[in-house]
Design an enzyme around this catalytic site. Structure first.
Site, PDB file in Angstrom:
ATOM      1  N   GLU A  31      -0.049 -22.870   4.022  1.00  0.00           N
ATOM      2  CA  GLU A  31      -0.237 -22.325   2.092  1.00  0.00           C
ATOM      3  C   GLU A  31       1.049 -23.990   2.158  1.00  0.00           C
ATOM      4  OE1 GLU A  31      -0.010 -18.864   0.997  1.00  0.00           O
ATOM      5  OE2 GLU A  31       1.272 -19.358  -0.446  1.00  0.00           O
ATOM      6  N   ASP A  72       5.952 -13.582   5.012  1.00  0.00           N
ATOM      7  CA  ASP A  72       5.002 -12.621   4.686  1.00  0.00           C
ATOM      8  C   ASP A  72       4.096 -13.520   6.547  1.00  0.00           C
ATOM      9  OD1 ASP A  72       5.932 -13.180   2.562  1.00  0.00           O
ATOM     10  OD2 ASP A  72       4.775 -14.006   1.503  1.00  0.00           O
TER      11      ASP A  72
HETATM   12  C1  GLA Z   1       7.181 -14.709  -1.190  1.00  0.00           C
HETATM   13  C2  GLA Z   1       7.483 -15.686   0.591  1.00  0.00           C
HETATM   14  C3  GLA Z   1       8.296 -15.733   0.805  1.00  0.00           C
HETATM   15  C4  GLA Z   1       9.418 -15.128   0.499  1.00  0.00           C
HETATM   16  C5  GLA Z   1       9.598 -14.373  -0.774  1.00  0.00           C
HETATM   17  C6  GLA Z   1      11.036 -14.265  -1.009  1.00  0.00           C
HETATM   18  O1  GLA Z   1       6.889 -13.812  -0.662  1.00  0.00           O
HETATM   19  O2  GLA Z   1       6.022 -16.690   0.243  1.00  0.00           O
HETATM   20  O3  GLA Z   1       7.865 -16.734   1.758  1.00  0.00           O
HETATM   21  O4  GLA Z   1      10.141 -16.659  -0.195  1.00  0.00           O
HETATM   22  O5  GLA Z   1       8.276 -14.972  -1.713  1.00  0.00           O
HETATM   23  O6  GLA Z   1      11.828 -13.352  -0.088  1.00  0.00           O
END
Ligand code: GLA
Length: 388
Positions: free
Chosen positions: A163, A175
Protein backbone atom coordinates in the site's frame (compact mmCIF):
# COMPACT_ATOMS: atom_id res chain seq x y z
CA UNK A 1 -22.42 -18.08 -0.11
CA UNK A 2 -19.02 -19.59 -0.92
CA UNK A 3 -20.61 -22.28 -3.11
CA UNK A 4 -22.40 -19.60 -5.08
CA UNK A 5 -19.12 -17.73 -5.51
CA UNK A 6 -17.50 -20.94 -6.82
CA UNK A 7 -20.27 -21.16 -9.44
CA UNK A 8 -19.75 -17.50 -10.33
CA UNK A 9 -16.02 -18.11 -10.71
CA UNK A 10 -16.62 -21.02 -13.08
CA UNK A 11 -19.01 -18.89 -15.13
CA UNK A 12 -16.43 -16.09 -15.46
CA UNK A 13 -13.23 -18.07 -15.82
CA UNK A 14 -14.27 -21.58 -16.85
CA UNK A 15 -14.30 -24.93 -15.09
CA UNK A 16 -11.51 -27.31 -14.14
CA UNK A 17 -8.27 -27.19 -12.21
CA UNK A 18 -7.66 -26.55 -8.53
CA UNK A 19 -10.01 -23.72 -7.49
CA UNK A 20 -9.34 -22.48 -3.96
CA UNK A 21 -11.26 -20.28 -1.49
CA UNK A 22 -10.02 -17.62 0.92
CA UNK A 23 -11.43 -15.00 3.29
CA UNK A 24 -10.14 -11.89 5.06
CA UNK A 25 -12.27 -9.70 7.33
CA UNK A 26 -12.75 -5.95 7.60
CA UNK A 27 -11.79 -4.23 10.82
CA UNK A 28 -13.07 -1.63 13.22
CA UNK A 29 -10.80 0.28 15.56
CA UNK A 30 -12.27 0.76 19.04
CA UNK A 31 -9.74 3.38 20.14
CA UNK A 32 -6.23 4.58 19.24
CA UNK A 33 -6.71 6.59 16.06
CA UNK A 34 -3.83 8.07 14.05
CA UNK A 35 -1.46 6.60 16.62
CA UNK A 36 -0.06 3.68 14.59
CA UNK A 37 2.33 5.73 12.45
CA UNK A 38 3.27 7.72 15.56
CA UNK A 39 4.71 4.71 17.37
CA UNK A 40 1.67 4.44 19.64
CA UNK A 41 -0.95 1.84 20.52
CA UNK A 42 -4.14 0.82 18.73
CA UNK A 43 -7.07 -1.37 19.77
CA UNK A 44 -8.84 -2.72 16.67
CA UNK A 45 -10.77 -5.91 16.04
CA UNK A 46 -11.53 -7.96 12.95
CA UNK A 47 -15.15 -8.29 11.89
CA UNK A 48 -17.14 -11.24 10.58
CA UNK A 49 -17.81 -9.31 7.35
CA UNK A 50 -15.00 -9.13 4.83
CA UNK A 51 -13.69 -10.20 1.43
CA UNK A 52 -14.06 -13.63 -0.17
CA UNK A 53 -11.59 -14.63 -2.89
CA UNK A 54 -11.93 -17.59 -5.25
CA UNK A 55 -8.60 -18.19 -6.99
CA UNK A 56 -6.99 -20.61 -9.46
CA UNK A 57 -3.40 -20.65 -10.62
CA UNK A 58 -2.76 -20.25 -14.36
CA UNK A 59 -0.05 -21.73 -16.53
CA UNK A 60 0.96 -18.39 -18.08
CA UNK A 61 1.90 -15.04 -16.47
CA UNK A 62 -1.50 -13.35 -16.73
CA UNK A 63 -3.46 -12.15 -13.72
CA UNK A 64 -7.18 -11.84 -14.34
CA UNK A 65 -9.34 -10.15 -11.74
CA UNK A 66 -13.09 -9.83 -11.37
CA UNK A 67 -14.91 -8.18 -8.47
CA UNK A 68 -18.62 -8.57 -7.88
CA UNK A 69 -18.44 -5.20 -6.12
CA UNK A 70 -17.29 -3.49 -9.31
CA UNK A 71 -19.15 -5.51 -11.93
CA UNK A 72 -19.10 -2.70 -14.48
CA UNK A 73 -15.33 -2.99 -14.76
CA UNK A 74 -15.67 -6.58 -15.98
CA UNK A 75 -12.55 -8.75 -16.00
CA UNK A 76 -9.43 -6.63 -15.50
CA UNK A 77 -6.28 -8.20 -16.88
CA UNK A 78 -2.73 -7.66 -15.64
CA UNK A 79 0.61 -9.38 -16.08
CA UNK A 80 3.43 -10.49 -13.82
CA UNK A 81 5.71 -8.79 -16.35
CA UNK A 82 4.19 -5.39 -15.66
CA UNK A 83 3.79 -4.94 -11.93
CA UNK A 84 3.50 -1.16 -11.66
CA UNK A 85 0.67 1.00 -10.32
CA UNK A 86 -1.77 1.88 -13.08
CA UNK A 87 -4.72 4.18 -12.40
CA UNK A 88 -6.79 2.44 -15.06
CA UNK A 89 -6.32 -0.89 -13.26
CA UNK A 90 -8.53 0.53 -10.49
CA UNK A 91 -9.04 -1.74 -7.43
CA UNK A 92 -6.80 -4.45 -8.94
CA UNK A 93 -3.79 -2.33 -7.93
CA UNK A 94 -4.32 -3.75 -4.42
CA UNK A 95 -3.90 -7.46 -5.25
CA UNK A 96 -1.28 -6.69 -7.92
CA UNK A 97 0.61 -4.61 -5.35
CA UNK A 98 0.69 -7.55 -2.95
CA UNK A 99 2.08 -9.86 -5.66
CA UNK A 100 4.73 -7.20 -6.33
CA UNK A 101 5.53 -6.92 -2.59
CA UNK A 102 6.08 -10.70 -2.33
CA UNK A 103 8.57 -10.40 -5.18
CA UNK A 104 10.36 -7.48 -3.53
CA UNK A 105 10.83 -9.61 -0.41
CA UNK A 106 12.28 -12.52 -2.36
CA UNK A 107 9.14 -14.61 -2.90
CA UNK A 108 8.83 -14.73 -6.66
CA UNK A 109 5.39 -15.46 -8.02
CA UNK A 110 6.15 -17.23 -11.31
CA UNK A 111 2.66 -18.08 -12.56
CA UNK A 112 -0.43 -15.96 -13.02
CA UNK A 113 -3.89 -16.62 -11.59
CA UNK A 114 -7.60 -15.90 -12.00
CA UNK A 115 -9.29 -14.25 -9.03
CA UNK A 116 -12.92 -13.53 -8.28
CA UNK A 117 -13.67 -11.32 -5.29
CA UNK A 118 -16.78 -10.52 -3.36
CA UNK A 119 -16.78 -8.21 -0.34
CA UNK A 120 -19.61 -7.55 2.08
CA UNK A 121 -17.78 -4.63 3.67
CA UNK A 122 -19.17 -1.36 2.33
CA UNK A 123 -16.50 -0.09 -0.13
CA UNK A 124 -14.50 2.93 0.94
CA UNK A 125 -16.38 3.06 4.24
CA UNK A 126 -13.38 3.17 6.53
CA UNK A 127 -13.71 -0.49 7.56
CA UNK A 128 -10.59 -1.26 5.53
CA UNK A 129 -11.96 -2.95 2.45
CA UNK A 130 -8.63 -2.31 0.73
CA UNK A 131 -6.50 -3.84 3.51
CA UNK A 132 -8.93 -6.77 3.48
CA UNK A 133 -8.24 -7.28 -0.24
CA UNK A 134 -4.50 -7.07 0.46
CA UNK A 135 -4.61 -9.68 3.21
CA UNK A 136 -6.88 -12.08 1.32
CA UNK A 137 -4.45 -11.82 -1.60
CA UNK A 138 -1.52 -12.47 0.73
CA UNK A 139 -3.19 -15.59 2.14
CA UNK A 140 -3.96 -16.81 -1.39
CA UNK A 141 -0.46 -16.19 -2.74
CA UNK A 142 1.16 -17.92 0.24
CA UNK A 143 -1.12 -20.94 -0.20
CA UNK A 144 -1.00 -21.19 -4.02
CA UNK A 145 2.76 -20.81 -4.32
CA UNK A 146 3.75 -22.72 -1.18
CA UNK A 147 5.48 -19.82 0.63
CA UNK A 148 5.04 -21.72 3.88
CA UNK A 149 7.48 -19.73 6.00
CA UNK A 150 5.48 -16.52 5.48
CA UNK A 151 3.59 -15.83 8.74
CA UNK A 152 0.30 -13.97 9.11
CA UNK A 153 2.27 -11.08 10.56
CA UNK A 154 4.45 -11.10 7.44
CA UNK A 155 1.28 -10.97 5.33
CA UNK A 156 0.18 -7.87 7.26
CA UNK A 157 3.57 -6.25 6.65
CA UNK A 158 3.54 -7.20 2.95
CA UNK A 159 0.09 -5.60 2.65
CA UNK A 160 1.27 -2.38 4.26
CA UNK A 161 4.45 -2.39 2.16
CA UNK A 162 2.42 -2.73 -1.02
CA UNK A 163 0.00 0.00 0.00
CA UNK A 164 2.86 2.39 0.86
CA UNK A 165 5.10 1.65 -2.11
CA UNK A 166 2.81 0.43 -4.89
CA UNK A 167 -0.38 2.36 -4.16
CA UNK A 168 1.27 5.45 -2.69
CA UNK A 169 -0.70 5.64 0.56
CA UNK A 170 1.45 6.11 3.62
CA UNK A 171 -0.79 4.05 5.93
CA UNK A 172 0.40 2.60 9.22
CA UNK A 173 0.23 -1.08 10.15
CA UNK A 174 -3.04 -1.15 12.10
CA UNK A 175 -5.47 -2.25 9.40
CA UNK A 176 -3.46 -5.06 7.85
CA UNK A 177 -2.40 -6.30 11.28
CA UNK A 178 -5.95 -6.41 12.66
CA UNK A 179 -7.21 -8.14 9.53
CA UNK A 180 -4.43 -10.72 9.39
CA UNK A 181 -4.22 -11.42 13.13
CA UNK A 182 -7.85 -10.97 14.26
CA UNK A 183 -9.41 -13.34 16.78
CA UNK A 184 -13.10 -14.00 17.39
CA UNK A 185 -14.56 -11.96 20.28
CA UNK A 186 -11.20 -10.27 20.96
CA UNK A 187 -9.68 -6.91 20.18
CA UNK A 188 -5.94 -6.65 19.53
CA UNK A 189 -3.94 -4.39 21.80
CA UNK A 190 -1.03 -3.61 19.51
CA UNK A 191 2.07 -1.56 20.27
CA UNK A 192 2.93 -0.19 16.83
CA UNK A 193 6.47 0.74 17.90
CA UNK A 194 7.55 -2.92 18.00
CA UNK A 195 4.46 -4.92 16.93
CA UNK A 196 4.13 -6.62 20.31
CA UNK A 197 0.48 -7.42 20.99
CA UNK A 198 -2.00 -9.13 23.24
CA UNK A 199 -5.58 -10.21 22.67
CA UNK A 200 -8.21 -8.66 24.93
CA UNK A 201 -11.59 -10.39 25.20
CA UNK A 202 -14.46 -7.98 24.46
CA UNK A 203 -17.34 -8.91 26.73
CA UNK A 204 -20.04 -6.32 26.33
CA UNK A 205 -22.77 -8.32 28.13
CA UNK A 206 -25.94 -6.38 27.35
CA UNK A 207 -24.41 -4.10 24.69
CA UNK A 208 -23.22 -4.43 21.09
CA UNK A 209 -20.92 -2.68 18.63
CA UNK A 210 -22.86 -0.60 16.13
CA UNK A 211 -21.18 0.88 13.09
CA UNK A 212 -22.71 3.83 11.29
CA UNK A 213 -21.47 4.44 7.77
CA UNK A 214 -21.67 8.09 6.71
CA UNK A 215 -21.78 7.16 3.01
CA UNK A 216 -19.47 10.07 2.35
CA UNK A 217 -16.98 8.60 -0.06
CA UNK A 218 -13.32 9.17 0.44
CA UNK A 219 -10.02 7.69 -0.65
CA UNK A 220 -7.01 7.72 1.62
CA UNK A 221 -4.82 8.88 -1.26
CA UNK A 222 -6.78 12.01 -1.97
CA UNK A 223 -7.61 12.74 1.66
CA UNK A 224 -5.43 14.70 4.00
CA UNK A 225 -4.05 11.48 5.50
CA UNK A 226 -0.53 11.88 4.13
CA UNK A 227 -0.58 15.54 5.19
CA UNK A 228 -1.39 14.67 8.83
CA UNK A 229 1.40 12.15 8.80
CA UNK A 230 3.85 14.75 7.55
CA UNK A 231 2.70 17.25 10.21
CA UNK A 232 3.38 14.70 12.95
CA UNK A 233 6.80 13.89 11.52
CA UNK A 234 7.72 17.55 11.55
CA UNK A 235 6.44 18.05 15.10
CA UNK A 236 8.51 15.05 16.18
CA UNK A 237 11.62 16.49 14.52
CA UNK A 238 11.07 19.76 16.41
CA UNK A 239 10.73 17.92 19.74
CA UNK A 240 13.85 15.90 18.95
CA UNK A 241 15.92 19.10 18.95
CA UNK A 242 15.78 18.67 22.74
CA UNK A 243 14.23 15.30 23.57
CA UNK A 244 15.79 11.92 22.98
CA UNK A 245 12.70 10.18 21.57
CA UNK A 246 11.99 8.09 18.50
CA UNK A 247 8.26 8.70 18.26
CA UNK A 248 5.42 10.77 19.71
CA UNK A 249 4.12 7.57 21.27
CA UNK A 250 6.97 7.64 23.79
CA UNK A 251 5.68 10.79 25.50
CA UNK A 252 3.29 11.14 28.43
CA UNK A 253 0.86 14.05 28.48
CA UNK A 254 3.02 15.80 31.11
CA UNK A 255 6.21 15.44 29.07
CA UNK A 256 4.41 16.78 26.03
CA UNK A 257 3.01 19.80 27.88
CA UNK A 258 6.44 20.65 29.27
CA UNK A 259 8.04 20.59 25.81
CA UNK A 260 5.34 21.51 23.34
CA UNK A 261 6.74 25.00 22.75
CA UNK A 262 9.57 23.42 20.80
CA UNK A 263 6.95 22.89 18.06
CA UNK A 264 6.95 26.04 16.00
CA UNK A 265 3.34 26.11 14.82
CA UNK A 266 0.08 26.04 16.76
CA UNK A 267 -1.46 23.64 14.25
CA UNK A 268 1.40 21.13 14.56
CA UNK A 269 1.20 21.42 18.37
CA UNK A 270 -2.43 20.30 18.21
CA UNK A 271 -1.63 17.44 15.84
CA UNK A 272 1.11 16.18 18.14
CA UNK A 273 -1.07 16.68 21.22
CA UNK A 274 -3.67 14.40 19.69
CA UNK A 275 -1.08 11.73 18.90
CA UNK A 276 0.33 11.81 22.45
CA UNK A 277 -3.01 12.00 24.31
CA UNK A 278 -4.74 9.45 22.10
CA UNK A 279 -2.00 6.97 22.82
CA UNK A 280 -2.33 7.55 26.57
CA UNK A 281 -6.14 7.24 26.27
CA UNK A 282 -5.71 3.90 24.52
CA UNK A 283 -3.51 2.59 27.33
CA UNK A 284 -6.13 3.71 29.88
CA UNK A 285 -9.00 2.34 27.83
CA UNK A 286 -7.53 -1.16 27.73
CA UNK A 287 -6.84 -1.00 31.46
CA UNK A 288 -10.41 0.01 32.38
CA UNK A 289 -11.88 -2.52 29.98
CA UNK A 290 -9.86 -5.29 31.58
CA UNK A 291 -11.15 -4.11 34.96
CA UNK A 292 -14.68 -4.51 33.57
CA UNK A 293 -15.41 -0.76 33.57
CA UNK A 294 -17.14 -0.40 30.22
CA UNK A 295 -18.66 2.99 31.17
CA UNK A 296 -15.20 4.50 31.54
CA UNK A 297 -14.12 2.86 28.28
CA UNK A 298 -17.04 4.65 26.60
CA UNK A 299 -16.01 8.01 28.04
CA UNK A 300 -12.52 7.55 26.62
CA UNK A 301 -14.05 6.76 23.21
CA UNK A 302 -15.96 10.03 23.39
CA UNK A 303 -12.83 11.96 24.36
CA UNK A 304 -11.03 10.36 21.42
CA UNK A 305 -13.62 11.79 19.04
CA UNK A 306 -13.35 15.28 20.53
CA UNK A 307 -9.59 15.19 20.07
CA UNK A 308 -9.91 13.95 16.47
CA UNK A 309 -12.45 16.70 15.81
CA UNK A 310 -10.73 19.65 17.47
CA UNK A 311 -7.01 18.91 17.51
CA UNK A 312 -6.42 16.49 14.65
CA UNK A 313 -9.25 17.87 12.49
CA UNK A 314 -10.09 14.70 10.60
CA UNK A 315 -13.82 14.39 11.31
CA UNK A 316 -16.04 16.69 9.23
CA UNK A 317 -19.74 17.44 9.45
CA UNK A 318 -20.90 13.93 8.53
CA UNK A 319 -18.96 12.07 11.24
CA UNK A 320 -19.61 14.81 13.81
CA UNK A 321 -23.35 14.67 13.13
CA UNK A 322 -23.40 10.91 13.63
CA UNK A 323 -21.34 11.00 16.82
CA UNK A 324 -22.87 14.07 18.43
CA UNK A 325 -26.34 12.65 17.91
CA UNK A 326 -25.23 9.27 19.19
CA UNK A 327 -24.03 10.85 22.44
CA UNK A 328 -27.58 12.09 23.09
CA UNK A 329 -29.24 8.70 22.73
CA UNK A 330 -30.29 6.49 25.60
CA UNK A 331 -28.13 3.41 26.09
CA UNK A 332 -25.03 4.77 24.31
CA UNK A 333 -21.89 3.86 26.25
CA UNK A 334 -19.50 5.58 23.85
CA UNK A 335 -19.27 6.77 20.25
CA UNK A 336 -16.50 8.03 18.01
CA UNK A 337 -15.27 8.13 14.43
CA UNK A 338 -13.16 5.14 13.44
CA UNK A 339 -10.43 4.71 10.82
CA UNK A 340 -8.74 7.53 8.93
CA UNK A 341 -11.69 9.94 9.16
CA UNK A 342 -12.80 12.58 6.63
CA UNK A 343 -15.82 10.34 5.95
CA UNK A 344 -16.23 6.63 6.52
CA UNK A 345 -17.72 5.24 9.71
CA UNK A 346 -18.36 5.78 13.38
CA UNK A 347 -18.27 3.06 16.04
CA UNK A 348 -20.64 3.11 19.00
CA UNK A 349 -21.23 0.76 21.91
CA UNK A 350 -24.96 0.64 22.50
CA UNK A 351 -27.11 -1.27 25.00
CA UNK A 352 -28.85 -4.04 23.06
CA UNK A 353 -32.40 -2.99 23.93
CA UNK A 354 -31.70 0.59 22.79
CA UNK A 355 -30.24 -0.27 19.36
CA UNK A 356 -33.46 0.05 17.34
CA UNK A 357 -34.21 3.51 18.73
CA UNK A 358 -30.56 4.48 18.29
CA UNK A 359 -30.59 3.60 14.61
CA UNK A 360 -33.89 5.33 14.04
CA UNK A 361 -33.03 8.55 15.87
CA UNK A 362 -29.44 8.98 14.69
CA UNK A 363 -30.47 7.94 11.17
CA UNK A 364 -33.21 10.57 11.06
CA UNK A 365 -31.03 13.36 12.49
CA UNK A 366 -28.34 12.50 9.91
CA UNK A 367 -30.73 12.48 6.97
CA UNK A 368 -32.25 15.80 8.07
CA UNK A 369 -28.90 17.52 8.38
CA UNK A 370 -26.79 15.91 5.64
CA UNK A 371 -29.46 15.21 3.03
CA UNK A 372 -28.68 11.52 2.41
CA UNK A 373 -28.94 8.44 4.60
CA UNK A 374 -26.37 6.70 6.76
CA UNK A 375 -26.23 2.88 6.98
CA UNK A 376 -26.07 1.03 10.28
CA UNK A 377 -24.53 -2.36 11.03
CA UNK A 378 -24.59 -4.32 14.27
CA UNK A 379 -21.31 -6.20 13.99
CA UNK A 380 -19.62 -9.22 15.55
CA UNK A 381 -15.88 -9.66 16.14
CA UNK A 382 -14.45 -12.42 13.96
CA UNK A 383 -11.21 -14.23 13.09
CA UNK A 384 -8.41 -13.01 10.83
CA UNK A 385 -7.60 -13.95 7.20
CA UNK A 386 -7.67 -17.64 6.31
CA UNK A 387 -8.01 -20.43 3.77
CA UNK A 388 -11.63 -21.63 3.60
C1 GLA B 1 -6.13 4.33 8.23
C2 GLA B 1 -4.73 3.75 8.10
C3 GLA B 1 -4.23 3.20 9.44
C4 GLA B 1 -4.40 4.20 10.57
C5 GLA B 1 -5.82 4.81 10.56
C6 GLA B 1 -5.97 5.92 11.55
O1 GLA B 1 -7.06 3.32 8.51
O2 GLA B 1 -4.69 2.74 7.14
O3 GLA B 1 -2.90 2.79 9.32
O4 GLA B 1 -3.44 5.21 10.49
O5 GLA B 1 -6.17 5.30 9.27
O6 GLA B 1 -5.88 5.46 12.85
Amino acid sequence: MVNQLMQDFIEKFGDGGDIRKYFAPGRVNLIGEHTDYNGGHVFPCALTIGTYAIVRKREDRKMRFYSQNFEKLGIVEGSLDNLVYDKAADWTNYPAGVVWAFGEKGYTVDKGFDMLLFGNIPNGSGLSSSASVEVVTGVAVRDLFGFDDVTMQDIALLGQYSENNYNGVNCGIMDQFAIAMGKKDNAIFLDCSDLSYTYAPIKLDDAKIVIACSNKKRGLGDSKYNERRAECEQALAELQTKLDIKSLGELTEEEFEANKDLIQSEVRQRRAKHAVCENQRTLKAVEVLQAGNIEEFGKLMNASHVSLRDDYEVTGIELDTLVENAWEQEGVIGSRMTGAGFGGCTVSIVKTDCIDAFIENVGKAYLDKIGYAADFYVVEIGDGGRVL
